[in-house]
Design an enzyme around this catalytic site. Structure first.
Site, PDB file in Angstrom:
ATOM      1  N   HIS A 380       0.831  -1.207   0.000  1.00 58.33           N
ATOM      2  CA  HIS A 380       0.000   0.000   0.000  1.00 58.33           C
ATOM      3  C   HIS A 380       0.867   1.259   0.000  1.00 58.33           C
ATOM      4  O   HIS A 380       0.669   2.161  -0.826  1.00 58.33           O
ATOM      5  CB  HIS A 380      -0.908  -0.008   1.224  1.00 58.33           C
ATOM      6  CG  HIS A 380      -1.674   1.260   1.458  1.00 58.33           C
ATOM      7  ND1 HIS A 380      -3.018   1.382   1.182  1.00 58.33           N
ATOM      8  CD2 HIS A 380      -1.286   2.470   1.933  1.00 58.33           C
ATOM      9  CE1 HIS A 380      -3.422   2.604   1.473  1.00 58.33           C
ATOM     10  NE2 HIS A 380      -2.375   3.297   1.938  1.00 58.33           N
ATOM     11  N   GLU A 381       1.824   1.333   0.935  1.00 63.87           N
ATOM     12  CA  GLU A 381       2.613   2.563   1.076  1.00 63.87           C
ATOM     13  C   GLU A 381       3.503   2.804  -0.135  1.00 63.87           C
ATOM     14  O   GLU A 381       3.646   3.945  -0.603  1.00 63.87           O
ATOM     15  CB  GLU A 381       3.435   2.515   2.357  1.00 63.87           C
ATOM     16  CG  GLU A 381       2.617   2.411   3.638  1.00 63.87           C
ATOM     17  CD  GLU A 381       1.649   3.573   3.834  1.00 63.87           C
ATOM     18  OE1 GLU A 381       1.797   4.608   3.166  1.00 63.87           O
ATOM     19  OE2 GLU A 381       0.726   3.440   4.653  1.00 63.87           O
ATOM     20  N   HIS A 384       1.731   4.421  -2.920  1.00 64.52           N
ATOM     21  CA  HIS A 384       1.694   5.885  -2.944  1.00 64.52           C
ATOM     22  C   HIS A 384       2.874   6.440  -3.742  1.00 64.52           C
ATOM     23  O   HIS A 384       2.744   7.455  -4.434  1.00 64.52           O
ATOM     24  CB  HIS A 384       1.729   6.437  -1.513  1.00 64.52           C
ATOM     25  CG  HIS A 384       0.429   6.359  -0.792  1.00 64.52           C
ATOM     26  ND1 HIS A 384      -0.751   6.860  -1.307  1.00 64.52           N
ATOM     27  CD2 HIS A 384       0.107   5.830   0.429  1.00 64.52           C
ATOM     28  CE1 HIS A 384      -1.735   6.653  -0.445  1.00 64.52           C
ATOM     29  NE2 HIS A 384      -1.241   6.030   0.615  1.00 64.52           N
ATOM     30  N   TYR A 395      -3.991  14.849  -2.889  1.00 64.61           N
ATOM     31  CA  TYR A 395      -4.423  14.105  -1.714  1.00 64.61           C
ATOM     32  C   TYR A 395      -5.537  14.839  -0.980  1.00 64.61           C
ATOM     33  O   TYR A 395      -5.378  15.299   0.158  1.00 64.61           O
ATOM     34  CB  TYR A 395      -3.236  13.857  -0.796  1.00 64.61           C
ATOM     35  CG  TYR A 395      -3.434  12.695   0.159  1.00 64.61           C
ATOM     36  CD1 TYR A 395      -3.571  11.393  -0.332  1.00 64.61           C
ATOM     37  CD2 TYR A 395      -3.477  12.892   1.527  1.00 64.61           C
ATOM     38  CE1 TYR A 395      -3.744  10.332   0.531  1.00 64.61           C
ATOM     39  CE2 TYR A 395      -3.649  11.830   2.402  1.00 64.61           C
ATOM     40  CZ  TYR A 395      -3.784  10.552   1.892  1.00 64.61           C
ATOM     41  OH  TYR A 395      -3.959   9.489   2.750  1.00 64.61           O
ATOM     42  N   GLU A 404      -5.780   6.857  -2.224  1.00 68.13           N
ATOM     43  CA  GLU A 404      -5.815   5.828  -1.188  1.00 68.13           C
ATOM     44  C   GLU A 404      -6.335   4.501  -1.738  1.00 68.13           C
ATOM     45  O   GLU A 404      -5.818   3.430  -1.405  1.00 68.13           O
ATOM     46  CB  GLU A 404      -6.689   6.277  -0.023  1.00 68.13           C
ATOM     47  CG  GLU A 404      -5.986   7.173   0.975  1.00 68.13           C
ATOM     48  CD  GLU A 404      -4.849   6.474   1.683  1.00 68.13           C
ATOM     49  OE1 GLU A 404      -4.948   5.263   1.963  1.00 68.13           O
ATOM     50  OE2 GLU A 404      -3.835   7.131   1.955  1.00 68.13           O
ATOM     51  N   ASP A 474      -9.984  14.357   7.500  1.00 66.34           N
ATOM     52  CA  ASP A 474      -9.356  13.308   6.690  1.00 66.34           C
ATOM     53  C   ASP A 474      -9.201  13.757   5.242  1.00 66.34           C
ATOM     54  O   ASP A 474      -9.424  12.997   4.311  1.00 66.34           O
ATOM     55  CB  ASP A 474     -10.168  12.010   6.773  1.00 66.34           C
ATOM     56  CG  ASP A 474      -9.448  10.818   6.144  1.00 66.34           C
ATOM     57  OD1 ASP A 474      -8.202  10.804   6.146  1.00 66.34           O
ATOM     58  OD2 ASP A 474     -10.146   9.914   5.636  1.00 66.34           O
ATOM     59  N   HIS A 479      -9.627   8.407   3.340  1.00 64.58           N
ATOM     60  CA  HIS A 479      -9.541   7.022   3.800  1.00 64.58           C
ATOM     61  C   HIS A 479     -10.912   6.353   3.878  1.00 64.58           C
ATOM     62  O   HIS A 479     -10.986   5.141   4.083  1.00 64.58           O
ATOM     63  CB  HIS A 479      -8.869   6.955   5.178  1.00 64.58           C
ATOM     64  CG  HIS A 479      -7.391   7.193   5.140  1.00 64.58           C
ATOM     65  ND1 HIS A 479      -6.831   8.430   5.402  1.00 64.58           N
ATOM     66  CD2 HIS A 479      -6.364   6.377   4.844  1.00 64.58           C
ATOM     67  CE1 HIS A 479      -5.522   8.344   5.291  1.00 64.58           C
ATOM     68  NE2 HIS A 479      -5.207   7.113   4.946  1.00 64.58           N
TER      69      HIS A 479
END
Length: 816
Positions: A380-381, A384, A395, A404, A474, A479
């Site tokens: 996932h990271e 990005h 974002y 995301e 957020d 998210h």
């Protein structure tokens, strides 16, 4: 945040060295044009006959100028060109206006076999915008730092500065923001402004973001987070989450390190030792390269270093094998991971993992999470990082939600690819299941509602987007609203049939995860731009599937049907020449519209900020037919009296003032579903028109303007078999009306001599009482147990203001 890039802004021919006298191309034949919600083309496809030649950026630039109608101040400069396995060349252009970069604006020319197949992207119309700042860059930086409000920044750490200089091999390198003059849309006003762009990296508390400061007013107009929270030898390493794994490591004096250089420029994993300094981080070292559980499954969780190293290697292998991509930047970039990070050195534990724009960072968790180095979190990271080097989705709001969502997609895909290769068993469609202390997962891609995410665009659990995205909201629900893209990906990979919460039946035949991944990455890499929305993702994914498998292929059909399942269709534009007035409720703290249902329109929701544009949702009705519309109010606590009005612009002239266009008018204090029947006039005009539902606390609210409490929602009504107008107003049916008195503040006796009794709606407790005389002067009047002692007042007229702690009620009484 939606950024609209319109048709006047792209290429100054002289910037590409093209002579002003160059002969214009023959106009190509446009086969299909997909327009964005403001009428700008986001995709133009050309017919096989009449396609234009493509020999390089100059041809692409000339075509864009021709198709987009550019002015002399509009510039478009080539940035990069890529050629894919299908033989397409994708020449990307960045937008400039009078030499100033326009953030998030880009256009791409797609060519194959020496001819242009299509063009796509976003651009901005900027005629008349001043590019002269009145604020100095120093003053703008002061404002940006005040906005961030950190206690310490990276450039204030001498070791961090020295480390950056060493990493970049540049003695002048610094984390201190320099400031770049750009044009960007103000998130609050949705208008383009001249701004300074700063890359601000805070050390305490940790954050890194592009902060944009209006170069005239000094206002911070946008924050685009860079840190996106998620939240030579072969070693054997007993990892925390994936068993005993074979990892490539580096031989070094005194043992072996978690470094290897067989993948791109290398993969390296370091120990922050519960600190927040990358430069102070050290190597993990093992004497015999057999990293056993006895050695590393200790109180410090050192075994998770193996998970981070394994996750980075597995992610690199996935991108190389499935997408022929060398590391996240397709240039072999080194992947550096730092475990045991804590934003407060020696603190209680850091409950986050993130990509900071250059390295991976993993906390050890605290109350909610175990150390955050699970395989899907790593995927996932690093996803990005892939996004940053492809679409670079802003974002915030919808683009941030898809940022995301794409990272979840790549986390799941990396996990499944690795499990299949190594025989591991993990839950593909759960995200973060390995790191949860209490069990469960962070998110479910197969059932987003399970963890409070929407499975339907603007449906249940959809988080309101905002003109002021921040960590507090957020960034506009990034998210939360990612659940829609997650579910779409699950549907195209696995398949499913059913009826969604909007009442729309769907059937998706799964195409498998490999094809789903190829389509999704082509959408992200080739077609998406920084400001892409869900509607554009639909357009671009269908085009990506068509490129790969053909327009009538099972894959393209699945992609299209999956968007139907999650409630994303093509945007319905209003009739030509019709511009509807704006309307908005001021507060939704106590009541809002929570249900609208008419035909195939069926939407439940929470508060939407006073106005919801649901014109992408539509239903078809026949002229002369009888219809039933249902709607209801949501209340925070007390059910107050609400006034309902429903309008349909039957003659499509852009207003709701014609006879018969008010089809519902009534009031109710019920939280239950209200229904009304109406007949579509036989003379109503055929075509798409606007349906407007208004719920207000004031009976005088009309079809335009603003009002204190409540919400308005707009939808599209498609009328068939009609022509021009006359209908009788309908009335509410179902819940009885006429109960406004019971839901208002009651005073008796009025006039009063000594005592005035107060009764709030629902017999709520009185929180405060104020009495003012005809001059507006506040009078001290005793109040207790529902009774106001007015015996000390002089005879006359008074205004009473009473609150139940939520709403404020006003009324008048007479003392005699």
């Amino acid at each position: 945040m939606r950024k609209h890039y319109s048709a006047k802004s792209l290429l100054l021919l002289s910037a590409l060295g093209i002579a002003a006298t160059a002969q214009a191309q023959d106009a190509p034949h446009v086969q299909n044009k997909v327009l964005g919600p403001h009428g700008q083309p986001e995709l133009i496809q050309f017919a096989a006959a009449g396609k234009v030649a493509y020999r390089g950026p100059a041809d692409g630039a000339q075509l864009l100028r021709q198709q987009l109608g550019l002015g002399p101040d509009d510039q478009l400069r080539p940035t990069r060109v890529e050629t894919d396995a299908l033989g397409f060349t994708h020449q990307k252009f960045a937008q400039y206006y009078k030499g100033i970069r326009v953030e998030h604006a880009a256009y791409t020319v797609h060519a194959r076999g020496g001819v242009v197949e299509s063009i796509s992207g976003d651009y901005e119309q900027l005629g008349g915008l001043s590019i002269t700042p009145t604020l100095s860059v120093a003053a703008a930086l002061d404002g940006a730092l005040g906005y961030v409000g950190a206690t310490k920044y990276m450039w204030q750490d001498a070791a961090a500065e020295a480390g950056l200089k060493a990493d970049l091999r540049d003695p002048a390198a610094t984390y201190r923001p320099q400031g770049e003059l750009v044009i960007v849309r103000d998130a609050a006003t949705d208008q383009p402004v001249l701004a300074y762009k700063f890359n601000i990296y805070a050390q305490q508390p940790v954050s890194r973001a592009y902060i944009y400061v209006d170069a005239r007013s000094g206002k911070v107009v946008l924050q685009d987070n860079i840190i996106k929270h998620a939240t030579g030898a072969t070693a054997t390493f007993a990892t925390a989450y994936s068993g005993s794994r074979a990892l490539a490591t580096e031989t070094a004096t005194g043992g072996y390190h978690l470094r290897e250089y067989t993948r791109g420029l290398g993969i390296e994993t370091y120990n922050c030792k519960k600190g927040n300094s990358y430069t102070a981080a050290t190597d993990f070292t093992d004497a015999d390269n057999n990293w056993t559980a006895t050695e590393y499954n200790n109180a410090a969780f050192d075994n998770v270093a193996g998970d981070a190293h394994f996750g980075a290697q597995s992610t690199y292998d996935y991108w190389k094998a499935v997408h022929a991509r060398s590391s996240y930047d397709n240039a072999g970039a080194k992947i550096k991971s730092y475990v045991h990070f804590d934003d407060v050195p020696g603190g209680a534990g850091y409950e986050n993992a993130y990509w900071n724009g250059s390295v991976m960072t993993y906390g050890d968790g605290a109350t909610t999470f175990k150390p955050l180095t699970a395989l899907d979190v790593c995927g996932h990271e690093i996803g990005h990082a892939v996004c940053e080097n492809t679409a670079n989705l802003t974002y915030a709001n919808e683009s941030g939600a898809m940022n995301e969502g794409l990272s979840d997609i790549w986390g799941a895909s990396v996990e499944k690819f690795t499990c299949d290769k190594l025989g591991l068993t993990k839950s593909t469609w759960d995200i973060g299941e390995d790191i949860m202390k209490a069990g469960g997962a962070l998110r479910s891609m197969s059932n987003p509602n399970l963890y409070g995410q929407p499975a339907l665009y603007k449906g249940k659990y959809w988080a309101a987007t905002t003109t002021s995205p921040s960590n507090a909201n957020d960034q506009g629900g990034v998210h939360t609203n990612s659940g829609v893209l997650n579910y779409w990906y699950y549907l195209i990979a696995v398949g499913k049939s059913g009826t969604n919460e909007a009442g729309t039946a769907y059937s998706v035949v799964g195409i498998g995860l490999a094809d789903a991944a190829k389509i999704t990455f082509r959408m992200e890499d080739v077609y998406m731009t920084a400001s892409s929305t869900y509607a554009q993702a639909r357009t671009y994914s269908i085009q990506a599937a068509t490129d790969l498998f053909g327009a009538s292929s099972a894959q393209t059909v699945a992609v299209t049907n999956a968007w139907t399942a999650v409630g994303v269709g093509t945007t319905t534009t209003p009739p030509a020449g019709a511009t509807y007035c704006t309307i908005k409720g001021g507060s939704q703290a106590y009541e809002w519209v929570d249900l609208v249902k008419l035909g195939t329109i069926s939407r439940t929701s929470g508060a939407d900020g006073g106005y919801y544009n649901g014109t992408a949702l539509s239903t078809t009705v026949a002229a002369g037919s009888s219809q039933t519309i249902s709607f209801s109010a949501g209340f925070a606590s007390t059910a107050y009296t609400e006034y309902w009005k429903v309008y349909i612009d039957y003659n499509q002239d852009g207003d709701f003032t014609d006879t018969g266009e008010l089809i519902v008018s009534g009031s109710s204090s019920s939280a239950g579903t209200l229904t009304s029947t109406f007949t579509v006039p036989t003379t109503a005009k055929t075509g798409s028109t606007r349906l407007r539902i208004i719920m207000s606390d004031a009976s005088a609210t009309t079809s335009c303007g603003s009002y204190s409490y409540g919400e308005t929602e707009d939808y599209t009504l498609k009328i068939s078999g009609g022509a021009a107008i006359a209908a009788e107003p309908a009335t509410l049916t179902g819940t009885p009306l006429g109960n406004e008195v019971a839901q208002a503040l009651q005073l008796y006796p009025n006039p009063a001599t000594d005592a005035l009794r107060l009764v709030l709606p629902g017999r709520a407790t009185v929180a405060s009482v104020q009495v003012t005389d005809v001059r507006g002067a506040l009078r001290a009047v005793p109040y207790a147990e529902g009774v106001l002692d007015v015996s000390g007042l002089a005879n006359g007229l008074y205004t009473l203001t009473v609150s139940d702690g939520q709403k404020v009620f006003h009324d008048k009484f007479v003392k005699h």
